[in-house]
Design a protein around this motif. Structure first.
Motif, PDB file in Angstrom:
ATOM      1  N   SER A 162     -10.030  -0.007   2.375  1.00  0.00           N
ATOM      2  CA  SER A 162      -9.874   1.234   3.330  1.00  0.00           C
ATOM      3  C   SER A 162      -8.720   1.330   4.128  1.00  0.00           C
ATOM      4  O   SER A 162      -8.582   2.039   5.023  1.00  0.00           O
ATOM      5  N   ILE A 177       0.746  -1.239  -0.063  1.00  0.00           N
ATOM      6  CA  ILE A 177      -0.008   0.091   0.031  1.00  0.00           C
ATOM      7  C   ILE A 177       1.000   1.348   0.073  1.00  0.00           C
ATOM      8  O   ILE A 177       0.293   2.603  -0.098  1.00  0.00           O
ATOM      9  N   SER A 178       2.188   1.116   0.278  1.00  0.00           N
ATOM     10  CA  SER A 178       3.067   2.445   0.188  1.00  0.00           C
ATOM     11  C   SER A 178       4.319   2.118  -0.334  1.00  0.00           C
ATOM     12  O   SER A 178       5.059   1.253  -0.134  1.00  0.00           O
ATOM     13  N   TYR A 189       8.181   3.210   6.288  1.00  0.00           N
ATOM     14  CA  TYR A 189       6.935   2.730   7.008  1.00  0.00           C
ATOM     15  C   TYR A 189       7.292   1.330   7.497  1.00  0.00           C
ATOM     16  O   TYR A 189       6.709   0.790   8.487  1.00  0.00           O
ATOM     17  N   GLU A 225      -5.181   1.791   5.276  1.00  0.00           N
ATOM     18  CA  GLU A 225      -3.969   2.966   5.150  1.00  0.00           C
ATOM     19  C   GLU A 225      -2.806   2.519   5.996  1.00  0.00           C
ATOM     20  O   GLU A 225      -2.911   1.718   7.001  1.00  0.00           O
ATOM     21  N   VAL A 226      -1.791   3.094   5.852  1.00  0.00           N
ATOM     22  CA  VAL A 226      -0.296   3.083   6.568  1.00  0.00           C
ATOM     23  C   VAL A 226      -0.616   3.011   8.240  1.00  0.00           C
ATOM     24  O   VAL A 226      -0.263   2.266   9.043  1.00  0.00           O
ATOM     25  N   TRP A 227      -1.615   4.218   8.499  1.00  0.00           N
ATOM     26  CA  TRP A 227      -1.487   4.314  10.042  1.00  0.00           C
ATOM     27  C   TRP A 227      -2.416   3.079  10.791  1.00  0.00           C
ATOM     28  O   TRP A 227      -2.236   3.021  11.935  1.00  0.00           O
ATOM     29  N   HIS A 228      -3.027   2.381  10.146  1.00  0.00           N
ATOM     30  CA  HIS A 228      -4.202   1.384  10.354  1.00  0.00           C
ATOM     31  C   HIS A 228      -3.040   0.369  10.797  1.00  0.00           C
ATOM     32  O   HIS A 228      -3.149  -0.250  12.108  1.00  0.00           O
TER      33      HIS A 228
END
Length: 420
Positions: free
Chosen positions: A116, A56-57, A62, A118-121
């Motif tokens: 849905s 995803i990134s 990360y 995201e990295v922060w998840h």
């Protein structure tokens, strides 16, 4: 807390039990099954989260944040986890840990279905998993001593080590296969189901309810001080904690970073060579745990542990001098085997010699000493490599330090004669 009266009467006999009889103890059987289900689920989650982060990134930083997010809370909460383990039903702690982990992974599955994530998840989930580890590890290691008498701790610890040695193999294998065949939904669904089943299995452990000891400190700070004082006043515990601290500082960084560097820079092999070395270490760990499971008792566990430590140190020093990665694979197999010959007897001696009401705190102190030095070991090893030292020189130096230290421990008669 103790096991059921009927089990106690059977287990207090002086004759050593067979592995078959060990599994007839329901509480221990449920603990082993819970560990067998929980660990692969956890490793499958780890593998899946790493690949998902890369998916995803494009920012590879990360991925490092993912590891840091889990390691820092694990280190910070480990002492508190030991305190709670001495105050609460340890079965309940393990149940809550597995259940919440399963729910967290289920939440991630839902995010994937909704596209849905995201990295922060992922980083947030890593933080919660780190906190969960901080509570579950002290509870697991001290619970073994509650459901088994001292005469059976060696075999019990060995069986659990077998489970923990298998998990880093079958978890990633199952996770990687599911990612390829079913995608991220498949790997995380498997992980969630495995953790939920582990929670249900652990919940079936039945311990007799006992009142909280009247002399238990009334606040967390007093708990911590009492545990630290208890550990520092006991020569055995001081020695074990210092050995653990030094091992993780001197050995973990050079060995963990050294394996891939040896493959690439020294042996000039490809990824298959790396797989060979890592698999050899894992098989050695598994073999050592199986051997100590089969052995009903060790007459001089202290001598075995210190002798194994000396041998490990020598192997660490010479691994970089091997002519090919095949020889290095053999060294790592023996290294892993010896590692269990050190870890299992030491853990068993600690469980047998520590007051039951202090076990949680002592286990957490030991793990904090270990975990706290691992990041430092990585940083120091990275610095030495950055200033131009070869990984062969670093391994030789680290192994030599451990040889000198291990021999000094061996010269202490009371340590050599440690027993259950």
């Amino acid at each position: 807390m103790s096991v059921q009266t009927s089990v106690n009467q059977t287990m207090e006999q002086k004759d050593k039990t067979s592995v078959k009889e060990l599994f007839q103890i329901k509480n221990f059987l449920y603990l082993v099954i819970g560990a067998f289900l929980s660990s692969p689920g956890y490793y499958a989650y780890l593998l899946g989260s790493e690949w998902l982060m890369l998916h995803i990134s494009e920012n590879r930083a990360y991925l490092g944040m993912l590891f840091i997010a889990a390691s820092i809370p694990r280190l910070l909460f480990m002492i508190f986890g030991g305190i709670i383990a001495d105050r609460m039903n340890k079965r309940t702690i393990l149940f809550i840990s597995d259940l919440t982990s399963g729910l967290l992974v289920s939440f991630l599955v839902a995010l994937i279905w909704m596209d849905s994530v995201e990295v922060w998840h992922l980083i947030t989930l890593a933080v919660f998993f780190g906190i969960s580890d901080a509570f579950s590890h002290p509870a697991m290691n001290s619970l073994v001593a509650e459901i088994l008498p001292d005469s059976h701790l060696q075999q019990g610890n060995s069986v659990l080590q077998v489970m923990q040695s298998i998990s880093p193999i079958i978890g990633p294998v199952a996770g990687g296969t599911l990612i390829v065949t079913l995608g991220f939904k498949g790997v995380f669904t498997l992980s969630a189901i495995s953790l939920m089943l582990a929670a249900w299995t652990v919940y079936r452990i039945k311990l007799q309810k006992e009142e909280t000891p009247s002399d238990l400190p009334k606040n967390v700070l007093e708990d911590f001080k009492e545990g630290l004082k208890y550990g520092l006043q006991n020569k055995l515990l001081r020695t074990v904690m210092f050995v653990s601290l030094l091992l993780n500082f001197v050995v973990v960084g050079p060995l963990t970073m050294g394996i891939p560097l040896l493959v690439k820079d020294v042996f000039k092999e490809n990824a298959l060579g790396l797989t060979t070395l890592e698999a050899s270490l894992g098989i050695g760990l598994l073999t050592g745990a199986v051997l100590l499971t089969v052995l009903k008792s060790i007459e001089r566990p202290g001598l075995l542990a210190i002798g194994g430590l000396i041998a490990q140190s020598v192997l660490l020093a010479v691994i970089g001098l091997m002519p090919s990665h095949y020889f290095a694979a053999g060294i790592l197999f023996i290294f892993g085997l010896l590692m269990q010959g050190v870890n299992i007897p030491i853990m068993t001696i600690l469980q047998a010699k520590t007051e039951k009401k202090m076990l949680g705190r002592i286990m957490s102190l030991l793990m904090t000493a270990s975990q706290g030095m691992i990041p430092v070991s990585y940083m120091v090893t990275s610095y030495l490599i950055a200033v131009g030292l070869s990984i062969t020189s670093i391994l030789l130096f680290a192994g030599s330090i451990m040889v000198i230290f291990s021999i000094s421990i061996f010269l202490m008669k009371e340590i050599r004669q440690m027993s259950y």
